[in-house]
Motif scaffolding. Structure first.
Motif, PDB file in Angstrom:
ATOM      1  N   ALA A  35       0.836  -1.290   0.059  1.00 50.59           N
ATOM      2  CA  ALA A  35      -0.039  -0.003  -0.057  1.00 50.59           C
ATOM      3  C   ALA A  35       1.106   1.140   0.078  1.00 50.59           C
ATOM      4  O   ALA A  35       2.014   1.368   0.589  1.00 50.59           O
ATOM      5  CB  ALA A  35      -0.937   0.025   1.237  1.00 50.59           C
ATOM      6  N   PRO A  36       0.465   2.387  -0.786  1.00 46.61           N
ATOM      7  CA  PRO A  36       1.348   3.558  -0.655  1.00 46.61           C
ATOM      8  C   PRO A  36       1.432   4.087   0.944  1.00 46.61           C
ATOM      9  O   PRO A  36       0.536   3.885   1.816  1.00 46.61           O
ATOM     10  CB  PRO A  36       0.556   4.499  -1.551  1.00 46.61           C
ATOM     11  N   ALA A  37       2.296   5.013   0.937  1.00 47.35           N
ATOM     12  CA  ALA A  37       2.638   5.393   2.475  1.00 47.35           C
ATOM     13  C   ALA A  37       1.483   6.278   2.854  1.00 47.35           C
ATOM     14  O   ALA A  37       0.870   7.097   1.977  1.00 47.35           O
ATOM     15  CB  ALA A  37       3.714   6.334   2.467  1.00 47.35           C
ATOM     16  N   VAL A  38       1.186   6.379   4.108  1.00 51.51           N
ATOM     17  CA  VAL A  38      -0.292   7.302   4.524  1.00 51.51           C
ATOM     18  C   VAL A  38       0.311   8.554   5.059  1.00 51.51           C
ATOM     19  O   VAL A  38       1.178   8.672   5.992  1.00 51.51           O
ATOM     20  CB  VAL A  38      -0.952   6.248   5.492  1.00 51.51           C
ATOM     21  N   GLU A  39      -0.372   9.588   4.743  1.00 52.35           N
ATOM     22  CA  GLU A  39      -0.304  10.913   5.156  1.00 52.35           C
ATOM     23  C   GLU A  39      -1.802  11.186   5.756  1.00 52.35           C
ATOM     24  O   GLU A  39      -2.675  11.275   4.915  1.00 52.35           O
ATOM     25  CB  GLU A  39      -0.061  11.894   4.085  1.00 52.35           C
ATOM     26  N   PRO A  40      -1.820  11.629   6.944  1.00 51.47           N
ATOM     27  CA  PRO A  40      -3.342  12.092   7.716  1.00 51.47           C
ATOM     28  C   PRO A  40      -3.895  13.017   6.851  1.00 51.47           C
ATOM     29  O   PRO A  40      -3.333  13.809   6.259  1.00 51.47           O
ATOM     30  CB  PRO A  40      -2.786  12.386   9.006  1.00 51.47           C
ATOM     31  N   ALA A  41      -5.085  13.016   6.602  1.00 53.39           N
ATOM     32  CA  ALA A  41      -5.911  14.234   6.061  1.00 53.39           C
ATOM     33  C   ALA A  41      -5.977  15.289   7.130  1.00 53.39           C
ATOM     34  O   ALA A  41      -6.423  15.129   8.015  1.00 53.39           O
ATOM     35  CB  ALA A  41      -7.315  13.734   5.524  1.00 53.39           C
ATOM     36  N   GLU A  42      -5.737  16.707   6.568  1.00 55.98           N
ATOM     37  CA  GLU A  42      -6.121  17.778   7.392  1.00 55.98           C
ATOM     38  C   GLU A  42      -7.639  18.214   7.149  1.00 55.98           C
ATOM     39  O   GLU A  42      -7.821  18.544   6.100  1.00 55.98           O
ATOM     40  CB  GLU A  42      -5.103  18.868   7.105  1.00 55.98           C
ATOM     41  N   GLY A  83     -20.193  25.970  32.063  1.00 51.04           N
ATOM     42  CA  GLY A  83     -21.434  24.986  32.356  1.00 51.04           C
ATOM     43  C   GLY A  83     -21.461  23.952  31.255  1.00 51.04           C
ATOM     44  O   GLY A  83     -21.237  23.717  30.412  1.00 51.04           O
ATOM     45  N   ILE A  84     -22.461  22.954  31.728  1.00 47.55           N
ATOM     46  CA  ILE A  84     -22.765  21.822  30.760  1.00 47.55           C
ATOM     47  C   ILE A  84     -24.254  21.590  30.743  1.00 47.55           C
ATOM     48  O   ILE A  84     -24.993  21.813  31.860  1.00 47.55           O
ATOM     49  CB  ILE A  84     -22.138  20.615  31.288  1.00 47.55           C
ATOM     50  N   PRO A  85     -24.757  21.667  29.610  1.00 46.38           N
ATOM     51  CA  PRO A  85     -24.324  21.674  28.214  1.00 46.38           C
ATOM     52  C   PRO A  85     -24.111  23.172  27.899  1.00 46.38           C
ATOM     53  O   PRO A  85     -23.374  23.362  26.780  1.00 46.38           O
ATOM     54  CB  PRO A  85     -25.322  21.024  27.432  1.00 46.38           C
ATOM     55  N   ASP A  86     -24.562  24.241  28.378  1.00 46.05           N
ATOM     56  CA  ASP A  86     -24.261  25.292  27.857  1.00 46.05           C
ATOM     57  C   ASP A  86     -23.287  26.056  28.792  1.00 46.05           C
ATOM     58  O   ASP A  86     -23.086  26.026  30.115  1.00 46.05           O
ATOM     59  CB  ASP A  86     -25.665  26.280  28.699  1.00 46.05           C
ATOM     60  N   PRO A  87     -22.055  26.443  28.313  1.00 45.29           N
ATOM     61  CA  PRO A  87     -20.980  26.745  28.812  1.00 45.29           C
ATOM     62  C   PRO A  87     -21.108  27.973  29.799  1.00 45.29           C
ATOM     63  O   PRO A  87     -20.248  28.467  30.536  1.00 45.29           O
ATOM     64  CB  PRO A  87     -19.964  26.896  27.732  1.00 45.29           C
ATOM     65  N   GLY A  88     -22.098  28.716  29.198  1.00 46.06           N
ATOM     66  CA  GLY A  88     -22.278  30.181  30.094  1.00 46.06           C
ATOM     67  C   GLY A  88     -21.600  31.336  29.486  1.00 46.06           C
ATOM     68  O   GLY A  88     -21.604  32.157  30.167  1.00 46.06           O
ATOM     69  N   VAL A  89     -20.789  30.998  28.398  1.00 45.13           N
ATOM     70  CA  VAL A  89     -20.035  31.849  27.643  1.00 45.13           C
ATOM     71  C   VAL A  89     -19.847  31.497  26.274  1.00 45.13           C
ATOM     72  O   VAL A  89     -19.963  30.255  26.107  1.00 45.13           O
ATOM     73  CB  VAL A  89     -18.249  31.966  28.274  1.00 45.13           C
ATOM     74  N   PRO A  90     -20.018  32.583  25.242  1.00 46.69           N
ATOM     75  CA  PRO A  90     -19.598  32.133  24.040  1.00 46.69           C
ATOM     76  C   PRO A  90     -18.262  31.544  23.815  1.00 46.69           C
ATOM     77  O   PRO A  90     -17.313  31.827  24.179  1.00 46.69           O
ATOM     78  CB  PRO A  90     -19.687  33.669  23.254  1.00 46.69           C
ATOM     79  N   LEU A  91     -18.618  30.270  23.287  1.00 48.04           N
ATOM     80  CA  LEU A  91     -17.308  29.064  23.184  1.00 48.04           C
ATOM     81  C   LEU A  91     -17.125  29.024  21.826  1.00 48.04           C
ATOM     82  O   LEU A  91     -18.341  28.448  20.999  1.00 48.04           O
ATOM     83  CB  LEU A  91     -17.838  28.016  24.033  1.00 48.04           C
ATOM     84  N   VAL A  92     -16.150  28.935  21.467  1.00 52.83           N
ATOM     85  CA  VAL A  92     -15.376  28.621  20.058  1.00 52.83           C
ATOM     86  C   VAL A  92     -14.745  27.323  20.075  1.00 52.83           C
ATOM     87  O   VAL A  92     -13.627  27.356  20.943  1.00 52.83           O
ATOM     88  CB  VAL A  92     -14.745  29.707  19.111  1.00 52.83           C
ATOM     89  N   HIS A  93     -15.347  26.193  19.622  1.00 54.42           N
ATOM     90  CA  HIS A  93     -14.617  24.947  20.135  1.00 54.42           C
ATOM     91  C   HIS A  93     -14.123  24.454  18.599  1.00 54.42           C
ATOM     92  O   HIS A  93     -14.862  23.971  17.670  1.00 54.42           O
ATOM     93  CB  HIS A  93     -15.440  23.935  20.726  1.00 54.42           C
ATOM     94  N   VAL A  94     -12.650  23.905  18.785  1.00 54.02           N
ATOM     95  CA  VAL A  94     -11.972  23.672  17.413  1.00 54.02           C
ATOM     96  C   VAL A  94     -11.373  22.243  17.833  1.00 54.02           C
ATOM     97  O   VAL A  94     -10.689  22.050  18.726  1.00 54.02           O
ATOM     98  CB  VAL A  94     -10.977  24.429  16.976  1.00 54.02           C
ATOM     99  N   HIS A  95     -11.914  21.247  16.798  1.00 54.20           N
ATOM    100  CA  HIS A  95     -11.462  19.969  17.003  1.00 54.20           C
ATOM    101  C   HIS A  95     -11.351  19.023  15.882  1.00 54.20           C
ATOM    102  O   HIS A  95     -12.426  19.302  14.825  1.00 54.20           O
ATOM    103  CB  HIS A  95     -12.264  19.277  18.226  1.00 54.20           C
ATOM    104  N   ALA A  96     -10.530  18.353  15.673  1.00 47.11           N
ATOM    105  CA  ALA A  96     -10.372  17.430  14.510  1.00 47.11           C
ATOM    106  C   ALA A  96     -11.328  16.403  14.428  1.00 47.11           C
ATOM    107  O   ALA A  96     -11.506  16.062  13.389  1.00 47.11           O
ATOM    108  CB  ALA A  96      -9.010  16.803  14.262  1.00 47.11           C
ATOM    109  N   ALA A 102     -11.889  20.857  12.479  1.00 49.01           N
ATOM    110  CA  ALA A 102     -10.744  21.080  11.890  1.00 49.01           C
ATOM    111  C   ALA A 102      -9.476  20.565  12.896  1.00 49.01           C
ATOM    112  O   ALA A 102      -9.476  20.759  13.984  1.00 49.01           O
ATOM    113  CB  ALA A 102     -10.320  22.705  11.584  1.00 49.01           C
ATOM    114  N   SER A 103      -8.338  20.001  11.946  1.00 50.24           N
ATOM    115  CA  SER A 103      -7.209  19.707  12.864  1.00 50.24           C
ATOM    116  C   SER A 103      -6.340  21.092  13.383  1.00 50.24           C
ATOM    117  O   SER A 103      -6.753  22.152  12.822  1.00 50.24           O
ATOM    118  CB  SER A 103      -6.320  18.998  12.040  1.00 50.24           C
ATOM    119  N   SER A 104      -5.589  20.961  14.739  1.00 53.21           N
ATOM    120  CA  SER A 104      -4.988  21.911  15.101  1.00 53.21           C
ATOM    121  C   SER A 104      -4.248  22.515  14.053  1.00 53.21           C
ATOM    122  O   SER A 104      -4.158  23.988  14.046  1.00 53.21           O
ATOM    123  CB  SER A 104      -4.195  21.533  16.389  1.00 53.21           C
TER     124      SER A 104
END
Length: 560
Positions: free
Chosen positions: A177-184, A291-304, A321-323
């Motif tokens: 198999a060809p070498a693997v590069e992770p998708a961003e 807070g859970i589920p409402d954080p109680g503050v405008p939250l921008v969450h970035v995750h892959a 999105a990836s970091s």
């Protein structure tokens, strides 16, 4: 009949690893994968022979943390696999790419409880990102390629692959198999425009970096972003290497021994940007800061991993999105014409410096502040490793991590991690100084790997902080059951003599004036070294003593 191009399963496996850039693997040999060992012997892969499978798996995990590519570990079936499970758990909770190969009984013996038989899908299924057993040699290139992709993409994690011994000796014709590069996974333009508008509307923004999928280029991009926006940046638990501590925007780490002013600042913020991390139990202070589920503050969450977005906290803006991809996209986000939170950022920095500048004196003739000052004076690329225990609070609170790759520490809280991680780091990057800071109970979880360091000439310096007990558990014991000490005392060996017995350098520190000369001598020896530090048991954390904990607990009980 097979043609001359047919290969054994073991050869197909090793060729697949080499195709994916593997130059080093860790393991403890076993008869269940002798064919792989034989195939490795014809290559230039550096197979590091370890003394126990837990240490081998932790070394592989450390490589995954440093490189972003899966660390590779081989162990034998049954007890070999269960010993290695500690490293798999670290990789899972720390979001680290890793592949554990486990020898397995022959296919014809399945279901009879044969010698050391284990159902690896059942055992590792809940613990790993993917657990699989290879049923035919011809599928090895396919499964190895998938394993690399699963380990690296989305939220990284460990993959466990069981290798029936007859599959390893089986001949098959299969293309590589060809070498693997992770998708961003890249953030959308609309996402970044919304982020920009939210920043423009903010008065007290705070950014938190955590998780995986980072690299030096990404850290540089985030640093430039913080400078352009004059933005305070904190890091999650044991992720201090994600932002330089000497930068004016750095506000500290959110983990054990949290700066109360940083915790208050997070609650006061009117915009939180959480990039890469999950904000789990430790950084959230038992899920109390948001807070859970409402954080109680405008939250921008970035995750892959899209499954992590909204899993606990429902964000105002979820960015899948990836970091590294998110960090690159920050270059296009423009600051407002007038930044109104300059004093907010300066206050966060002042709070950090006030909390960490001067390590306090502790009871006894040896001062942990001396160690911290020594570590601070080492080159910024020095890698500091540790396992679990109260001793680590001194390092995480007061040391200045200034470069990506300068920290190897388990967010899972696993004991025994420091020494194996240090060996892996020094083997991978011999030009960088590497220090393992260990507790006494912590060190002896994997202390036999000191023999591995000596065997391969890996000159790590292990600082063993010896207070004669499992200090963290004793601390909780004094809080919950004062005067009823049980099951936490330790009678320790002479750790300096232990080092010399293996052929390394060992020195004992019982007075503070001997601390720096001992550390200098360890580095100068050019050998794997142990600096045995006799710490007063009262010095339980930078902010309290055992006696104070006990008296407070008794006082609270008398009032109630």
């Amino acid at each position: 009949m097979f043609s001359a191009s047919a290969r054994t399963g073991a050869r197909l496996l090793v060729d697949a690893l080499i195709a994916n850039g593997v130059t080093r693997a860790f393991g403890v040999p076993g008869e269940s994968y002798l064919d792989v060992l034989d195939a490795l012997s014809d290559t230039e892969v550096d197979f590091v022979i370890c003394r126990q499978e837990g240490g081998a798996a932790m070394m592989a995990e450390a490589v995954g943390k440093l490189t972003g590519r899966p660390g590779i570990c081989f162990v034998t079936r049954g007890p070999g696999s269960t010993n290695a499970s500690a490293g798999v758990h670290i990789a899972q909770q720390d979001s680290t790419p890793m592949i554990l190969f486990v020898g397995q009984i022959a296919r014809s013996m399945r279901g009879r409880e044969a010698f050391q038989e284990v159902d690896y899908r059942a055992v590792f299924g809940p613990l790993a990102k993917w657990a699989v057993e290879i049923d035919e040699a011809a599928r090895i290139p396919e499964i190895i390629a998938r394993a690399f992709r699963v380990a690296m993409q989305g939220r990284p994690g460990p993959v466990v692959i069981a290798l029936p011994e007859d599959v390893l000796s089986e001949l098959a014709e299969a293309p590589d198999a060809p070498a693997v590069e992770p998708a961003e996974t890249w953030p959308g333009l609309t996402d970044m425009m919304r982020l920009q508008k939210m920043l423009w509307a903010a008065k007290k923004p705070l950014m938190i970096l955590g998780g995986a999928r980072w690299n030096p280029k990404a850290i540089a991009s985030v640093t430039r972003f913080a400078e352009r926006f004059d933005l305070p940046v904190a890091v999650s638990f044991r992720r201090q290497m994600l932002f330089p501590a000497d930068h004016a925007s750095y506000a500290g780490d959110i983990g054990f021994s949290l700066n109360p002013k940083l915790g208050a600042r997070l609650k006061e913020a009117d915009l939180v940007i959480l990039a890469g991390g999950r904000f789990g139990e430790v950084p959230s202070q038992g899920y109390s800061l948001l807070g859970i589920p409402d954080p109680g503050v405008p939250l921008v969450h970035v995750h892959a991993d899209p499954d992590e977005l909204g899993r606990v906290y429902q964000p105002t803006l979820a960015i899948n999105a990836s970091s590294a991809a998110f960090a690159a996209a920050l270059e296009g986000v423009q600051p407002p014409n007038s930044i109104v939170w300059g004093e907010w950022r300066a206050g966060a920095r002042a709070d950090y410096l006030g909390w960490t500048e001067d390590p306090p004196a502790n009871p006894g003739p040896v001062q942990m502040a001396t160690l911290v000052r020594y570590l601070r004076a080492l080159p910024p690329e020095t890698t500091i490793c540790n396992g679990a225990g109260n001793f680590a609070i001194w390092v995480h609170r007061f040391h200045r991590f200034r470069a990506f790759g300068s920290q190897l520490a388990p967010t899972s809280g696993s004991m025994g991690y420091g020494l194996p991680a240090a060996i892996a780091a020094k083997r991978a990057q011999p030009e960088r100084p590497v220090v393992a800071v260990c507790g006494d109970g912590d060190f002896l979880m994997t202390g036999q790997e000191f023999a591995t360091a000596v065997q391969y000439g890996v000159p790590v310096v292990a600082v063993v902080v010896d207070n004669g007990m499992y200090g963290t558990i004793r601390m909780h014991q004094e809080r919950e059951y004062p005067t009823r000490v049980f099951g936490t005392s330790l009678k320790n060996p002479d750790f300096a003599a232990y080092a010399r017995a293996f052929g390394g350098f060992g020195v004992t520190v019982e007075r503070d004036e001997r601390f720096v000369p001992a550390l200098d001598a360890a580095f100068a020896s050019g050998l794997p070294s142990i600096v045995h530090v006799k710490l007063d048991p009262e010095a339980i954390t930078p902010s309290t003593t055992l006696t104070a904990l006990r008296e407070k607990s008794l006082g609270d009980r008398s009032v109630s």
